[in-house]
Each structure stands twice: as structure tokens, then as C-alpha cells.
Design a protein around this motif. Sequence first.
Motif, PDB file in Angstrom:
ATOM      1  N   ARG A  79       1.444  -0.783   0.037  1.00 60.03           N
ATOM      2  CA  ARG A  79      -0.142  -0.023  -0.537  1.00 60.03           C
ATOM      3  C   ARG A  79       0.933   1.138   0.311  1.00 60.03           C
ATOM      4  O   ARG A  79       0.076   2.545  -0.523  1.00 60.03           O
ATOM      5  N   SER A  80       2.378   0.972   1.132  1.00 59.92           N
ATOM      6  CA  SER A  80       3.139   2.487   0.345  1.00 59.92           C
ATOM      7  C   SER A  80       3.539   2.532  -0.379  1.00 59.92           C
ATOM      8  O   SER A  80       4.687   3.895  -0.464  1.00 59.92           O
ATOM      9  N   CYS A  81       3.959   1.969  -1.316  1.00 60.37           N
ATOM     10  CA  CYS A  81       5.325   1.011  -1.798  1.00 60.37           C
ATOM     11  C   CYS A  81       5.170   2.525  -2.834  1.00 60.37           C
ATOM     12  O   CYS A  81       3.941   2.198  -3.587  1.00 60.37           O
ATOM     13  N   ILE A  82       6.102   3.261  -3.496  1.00 57.74           N
ATOM     14  CA  ILE A  82       5.512   4.139  -4.624  1.00 57.74           C
ATOM     15  C   ILE A  82       6.484   3.704  -5.795  1.00 57.74           C
ATOM     16  O   ILE A  82       6.355   4.702  -6.691  1.00 57.74           O
ATOM     17  N   GLY A  83       7.031   2.769  -5.603  1.00 59.25           N
ATOM     18  CA  GLY A  83       7.483   2.796  -6.612  1.00 59.25           C
ATOM     19  C   GLY A  83       8.923   3.472  -7.218  1.00 59.25           C
ATOM     20  O   GLY A  83       9.297   3.419  -8.693  1.00 59.25           O
ATOM     21  N   CYS A  84       9.494   3.565  -6.465  1.00 58.83           N
ATOM     22  CA  CYS A  84      10.614   5.390  -6.699  1.00 58.83           C
ATOM     23  C   CYS A  84      11.994   4.223  -6.878  1.00 58.83           C
ATOM     24  O   CYS A  84      12.795   5.014  -7.723  1.00 58.83           O
ATOM     25  N   GLY A  85      12.030   2.996  -6.338  1.00 63.72           N
ATOM     26  CA  GLY A  85      13.088   1.842  -6.985  1.00 63.72           C
ATOM     27  C   GLY A  85      14.785   2.432  -5.495  1.00 63.72           C
ATOM     28  O   GLY A  85      15.757   2.299  -6.409  1.00 63.72           O
ATOM     29  N   ALA A  86      14.376   3.324  -4.764  1.00 62.83           N
ATOM     30  CA  ALA A  86      15.334   3.964  -4.134  1.00 62.83           C
ATOM     31  C   ALA A  86      16.003   2.736  -3.409  1.00 62.83           C
ATOM     32  O   ALA A  86      16.978   2.237  -2.960  1.00 62.83           O
ATOM     33  N   CYS A  87      14.937   1.608  -3.245  1.00 61.09           N
ATOM     34  CA  CYS A  87      15.878   0.458  -2.591  1.00 61.09           C
ATOM     35  C   CYS A  87      16.684  -0.377  -3.822  1.00 61.09           C
ATOM     36  O   CYS A  87      17.845  -0.926  -2.599  1.00 61.09           O
ATOM     37  N   ILE A  88      16.418  -0.517  -4.829  1.00 58.85           N
ATOM     38  CA  ILE A  88      17.294  -0.723  -5.701  1.00 58.85           C
ATOM     39  C   ILE A  88      18.835  -0.629  -5.638  1.00 58.85           C
ATOM     40  O   ILE A  88      19.863  -0.832  -5.891  1.00 58.85           O
ATOM     41  N   ALA A  89      18.762   1.268  -5.936  1.00 57.46           N
ATOM     42  CA  ALA A  89      19.877   1.633  -5.548  1.00 57.46           C
ATOM     43  C   ALA A  89      20.409   1.514  -4.909  1.00 57.46           C
ATOM     44  O   ALA A  89      22.139   1.352  -4.283  1.00 57.46           O
ATOM     45  N   ALA A  90      19.981   1.590  -2.884  1.00 53.99           N
ATOM     46  CA  ALA A  90      20.555   1.709  -2.117  1.00 53.99           C
ATOM     47  C   ALA A  90      21.549   0.081  -2.026  1.00 53.99           C
ATOM     48  O   ALA A  90      22.008   0.170  -1.422  1.00 53.99           O
ATOM     49  N   CYS A  91      20.829  -1.032  -2.313  1.00 51.17           N
ATOM     50  CA  CYS A  91      20.910  -1.989  -2.085  1.00 51.17           C
ATOM     51  C   CYS A  91      22.748  -2.353  -3.321  1.00 51.17           C
ATOM     52  O   CYS A  91      24.050  -3.049  -2.874  1.00 51.17           O
ATOM     53  N   ASP A  92      22.949  -1.345  -4.485  1.00 50.04           N
ATOM     54  CA  ASP A  92      23.222  -1.962  -5.497  1.00 50.04           C
ATOM     55  C   ASP A  92      24.785  -0.682  -4.503  1.00 50.04           C
ATOM     56  O   ASP A  92      25.539  -1.733  -4.743  1.00 50.04           O
ATOM     57  N   LEU A  93      24.196  -0.093  -3.749  1.00 46.05           N
ATOM     58  CA  LEU A  93      25.541   0.920  -3.104  1.00 46.05           C
ATOM     59  C   LEU A  93      26.372  -0.020  -2.249  1.00 46.05           C
ATOM     60  O   LEU A  93      27.538  -0.132  -1.715  1.00 46.05           O
ATOM     61  N   GLU A  94      25.467  -0.861  -1.276  1.00 39.61           N
ATOM     62  CA  GLU A  94      26.031  -1.578  -0.203  1.00 39.61           C
ATOM     63  C   GLU A  94      26.741  -2.438  -0.909  1.00 39.61           C
ATOM     64  O   GLU A  94      27.192  -3.381  -0.243  1.00 39.61           O
ATOM     65  N   ASN A  95      26.022  -3.546  -1.459  1.00 42.51           N
ATOM     66  CA  ASN A  95      26.129  -4.577  -1.385  1.00 42.51           C
ATOM     67  C   ASN A  95      27.683  -4.601  -3.541  1.00 42.51           C
ATOM     68  O   ASN A  95      27.307  -6.272  -3.310  1.00 42.51           O
ATOM     69  N   ASP A  96      27.725  -3.668  -4.164  1.00 48.16           N
ATOM     70  CA  ASP A  96      27.692  -4.376  -4.947  1.00 48.16           C
ATOM     71  C   ASP A  96      27.469  -4.570  -6.324  1.00 48.16           C
ATOM     72  O   ASP A  96      28.339  -6.020  -6.529  1.00 48.16           O
ATOM     73  N   THR A  97      26.307  -4.827  -6.331  1.00 45.15           N
ATOM     74  CA  THR A  97      25.684  -6.062  -7.299  1.00 45.15           C
ATOM     75  C   THR A  97      26.314  -6.025  -8.943  1.00 45.15           C
ATOM     76  O   THR A  97      26.512  -5.129  -8.796  1.00 45.15           O
ATOM     77  N   GLU A  98      25.806  -6.562  -9.727  1.00 42.69           N
ATOM     78  CA  GLU A  98      26.047  -6.219 -10.865  1.00 42.69           C
ATOM     79  C   GLU A  98      25.533  -5.126 -11.742  1.00 42.69           C
ATOM     80  O   GLU A  98      25.686  -4.314 -13.079  1.00 42.69           O
ATOM     81  N   TRP A  99      24.067  -5.500 -11.300  1.00 45.00           N
ATOM     82  CA  TRP A  99      23.244  -3.903 -11.611  1.00 45.00           C
ATOM     83  C   TRP A  99      23.041  -3.617 -13.124  1.00 45.00           C
ATOM     84  O   TRP A  99      23.422  -2.583 -13.943  1.00 45.00           O
ATOM     85  N   ARG A 100      22.705  -4.733 -13.550  1.00 45.24           N
ATOM     86  CA  ARG A 100      22.456  -4.639 -15.279  1.00 45.24           C
ATOM     87  C   ARG A 100      21.306  -4.750 -15.752  1.00 45.24           C
ATOM     88  O   ARG A 100      20.174  -6.025 -14.406  1.00 45.24           O
ATOM     89  N   ASP A 101      20.366  -5.004 -16.341  1.00 48.71           N
ATOM     90  CA  ASP A 101      18.806  -5.141 -16.394  1.00 48.71           C
ATOM     91  C   ASP A 101      17.973  -6.569 -15.554  1.00 48.71           C
ATOM     92  O   ASP A 101      19.494  -8.284 -16.523  1.00 48.71           O
ATOM     93  N   GLY A 102      18.229  -6.675 -14.187  1.00 48.35           N
ATOM     94  CA  GLY A 102      17.161  -8.211 -14.277  1.00 48.35           C
ATOM     95  C   GLY A 102      18.313  -8.470 -13.426  1.00 48.35           C
ATOM     96  O   GLY A 102      18.685 -10.095 -12.638  1.00 48.35           O
TER      97      GLY A 102
END
Lengths: 311, 187
Positions: free
Chosen positions: B11-34
Motif C-alpha cells: 500500500r505504501s510502495c511508490i515504485g521509486c526504486g530507491a531500494c534498488i539503488a541502496a542495495c547496489d551501493l551497499e552490496n556492489d551488485t552487477e546492476w544490469r537489467d535483471g
Amino acid sequence: MIFQDAWGWYIAIYLFLGGMGGGGMLASYYLAKKANDIKVTSKAALLSLIIVVVGTLFLILDLGRPERFYLVFMSPKLNFGSMITIGSMILTIFMILGALYVTAINDWFKFLPWYGSEKVADITGFLAAAFGFLVTYYTGVLIGIVRQIPIWHTPALPLLFVASALSTGVVAVMWTNVAVGIRSPPAERKYHYEYCVMLSKWDSALIAIELLILFTYMGMMIQGPIEASLAVNRLLFGDLSLMFIVGVVLMGLAIPFLLEYVHIMGEHKETEKIGARCLMPVIAGILVVIGGLLLRYVVLAVGANTVFLPP
Amino acid sequence: MAKYAMVMDTRSCIGCGACIAACDLENDTEWRDGRRRTHVPEFFFGEFPNVTRVFVPRLCMHCENPPCVTVCPTGASYKNEDGVVLVHHEICIGCKYCIVACPYLARYLDERKGVIDKCTFCYDNRVLQGRQPACVETCVGHARIFGDLEDPNSEVYKLAKSGVAVQLRPDLLTEPKVFYIRRAVEE
Ligand code: SF4
Ligand code: SF4
């Protein structure tokens, strides 16, 4: 719904070659027992062994870290319940037994002390054939146990792969038979021709069984679960329909069946040239093999992942 | 010994994607599509003009019965004592069996390293130090709630046990430990 793309052509080639080689070993051993043959068997068993080895190379090349493949035997935390662990053991045992069998009967390996030993050939031949069967069976179980992909998670899948593997295996023996027959003196060619007819009979029976399984499989799966029926839909009407209907069903099964049938019926025709006399089953074999590879690929490609129902 | 879990309040997710960015900064993910550890796919319900748009953030569900662990040949995938599903990168061979076996699309092959990468709940880098996972800390709408399912005072415990928050595909018997609060679809 999302179709899995983690496993593509490499794994398809591996499943196919593993099946063809395993089935080929079983068929060669059967030929040895049934027709008391050694000339064709010794070459066909070698070919089958090579096919499995090449298939395994594709499996290894598909790994993210191919140089670590030894961990499937030596990992400190080895999981004996994983189908990849079990499969690797089956493949290894198969290769060892197959190598012993081939070197005991194939006269290229005369220098080995156990060459020509009937005892070695009997025991290892039987076991290699049994493990050949396990290899073919395991290729289906590997993906069949994945519960979340309904189109794979059915007993029909390993059975389908076994039927296809045995049929392609018989083709490997048939090709070897013709290759050996062409080089043998005219007096012996009659036997090779008879083998051709016999192998065509085996192969067409296997193709008929495979068609029956495939038909049942698709017919049951189109009734759902939803992922499975959409997968069948993609095979019949979607982007894979050309590959499936033309490549697998018509070219890979129906046409070779007819060619082999015509060959079996035309038994009486006399000519000295074994290549010409066995032309039809040899061509049928090429089609069967292409169809077998495409079958593995399309089955992998329509492995549909779970639908995410938004809450 | 804990049983870490997460509740997603759709109900309160607005789809901003901040979690994706935070996760990448924290964990150094590959960050390509998928190729990332968390995704925020959107879904639409209903017909014009009564359309509802829902974001359903997704990450590894840290299943109690994780099929990814069952199929892993080398034992690289495992569930630790706190119920978090992790990967030993040194013994992963990249066979991708676990990708195929995971019902929740949680895994990807990190092509830089040739091994599997997936959500860790920031176990080593944050949770062990008493902090929240990066995505939870950063979430604008407080749509991600992290806690211990064995602690009766925690928010996740109350939401999950009361049935307010539910699992995705419970029929697969994987017992996922990420729960979702349903958005009431407006009539
Ligand atoms: S969501 Fe997938 S990767 Fe995570 S524990 Fe469950 S099966 Fe394993
Ligand atoms: S890719 Fe790695 S973690 Fe996944 S099943 Fe294979 S070895 Fe295990």
C-alpha cells in the motif's frame, strides 16, 4: 509469467548428446548380444562414448566457473541429494565402464592387456549399457524434479527424453554400421544391410513410442497448470512453433518414421552398394538427431517460471 | 538464533526504486537489467477508468524450505542459523541449477565473477551489527519492514502471524519469509 533463460543451447546440447551417447551404448551392447556382432559394436560403442564426453564438455563450458567443475566431486560441503552431483557420478562411472568396454573389444586398442578378454567385455559391456541407460534417464530427471516449473515437473518428461535418447542412440549405431559396411568386402555387406533393416525397426518403434509420449505430454499439459498450458501454447502457436511443429514433430519424428517404414518394407531390393541401400535410414537418422536436439532446446526454453500474482 | 523476515507493505510502495539503488551501493551488485538483488515490478488491475497500479517489491524470500539449497551440488547455497539463505562464493561453480529451481526469480549469475549473487538481507554487513538492511533503511514509504519472526514483539511477527501479511505462492511449500500486505483493490 517469465520463461527461464538460465539454461539455453549449451545445456540443450548436453542433454541431447548425453542421451544420444548413453542410448548409443545401450543399443551397441544390444546389437552385440542380439546379432553376436563385434565389428559394428566395437566402433559404435566408441562413438557413443565420445558423444557423451563431448556432451559433458558442453555441460562444463556452461558453468559460470568451468575451472571449478571438480567441486561436484570434491566440494567440502558436497550435496549428495543434488541431481547434478548424482548425475556427475553417473556420467563418470559410465565413462570409465564405457572406456573399459570399448578397449576390450575395439581392435584399435590391441596393445592393452585386457583387449580381447571376453570376461571383461561381458561384464563391462553390461554395466556400461546399464549406466548408459541411467545417463539417458538422468537427463530428464535433472529438469524433471524442478517443482516450480510445471511443464518439466511431470513423469512424462524423463520418459520422453529416454525415448528420444534411445532413438538417437540407435541412429549412432546405424551410422557406424553403414560406415563399416561401405568398407567391408562385398560378401559381408549383406549382414550390414540386414543390420540396417533391424536398426530401422528398432528406431521406428522408438519413434512411435516417443510420438505417443509427446502427444500425451502436450495434451495433458495444455490443460494447465497455467504456466504449463501457456508453455504448450508457445510451442504450438508462439515463437517456437516453427521449431517445434516442423523441426521436432514433422522433421524429427514423423518423416523419419515414414522413411524407415518404407525402408523396412522395401527389404527385397537388391544392390551391391550398401550406402545406397541404407540411404533412407541414414537420412532418417540425420533428421532424428536434429529433431532430438531441437526437442531438448524447446523443452528448456518453455520452462515457465511461476506467475507472480500481485497481492 | 533468529528467524529474519521482511514484510512488504504494497500500500505504501511508490515504485521509486530507491531500494534498488541502496542495495547496489551497499552490496556492489552487477546492476544490469535483471541482474540485481531486488526488483520493483508493477502490476495493473481493472479496466479503464478504474485502474489500480500496484508495486510488488521482490527479493530473495529466504525460504524455510529453500529449493535452491536442495538442488545445489556443491553445497554453496545454504541456510544459516538465523534462517538467512546465503551463497559461499568460493565453492559456487555457476551451474545455475539454483536459478532454475528458485520460484521467486531471486538469483542471477554475476558475470563478473561467474558465480551466483542474491539478496543476503545484508546479513554480514549490517544485520550482525544490529542495523537494518540497506533497502529497509532507505525506503521512502516505510514499505519494507524487517525483523525477527521468532520475537513476538516484533512488527513482522504481528503482521505475519495475524494473517495481515501473506506469502507469495504458499502452495509451493517453500515457506518464504517475505510477506506481503495486500492492497485493497478499489471498486
Ligand atoms: S527465494 Fe529463491 S533464492 Fe531465495 S531462498 Fe527461496 S528459493 Fe532460494
Ligand atoms: S550456481 Fe552455485 S549456488 Fe547455484 S546451484 Fe550451482 S553451485 Fe550451487
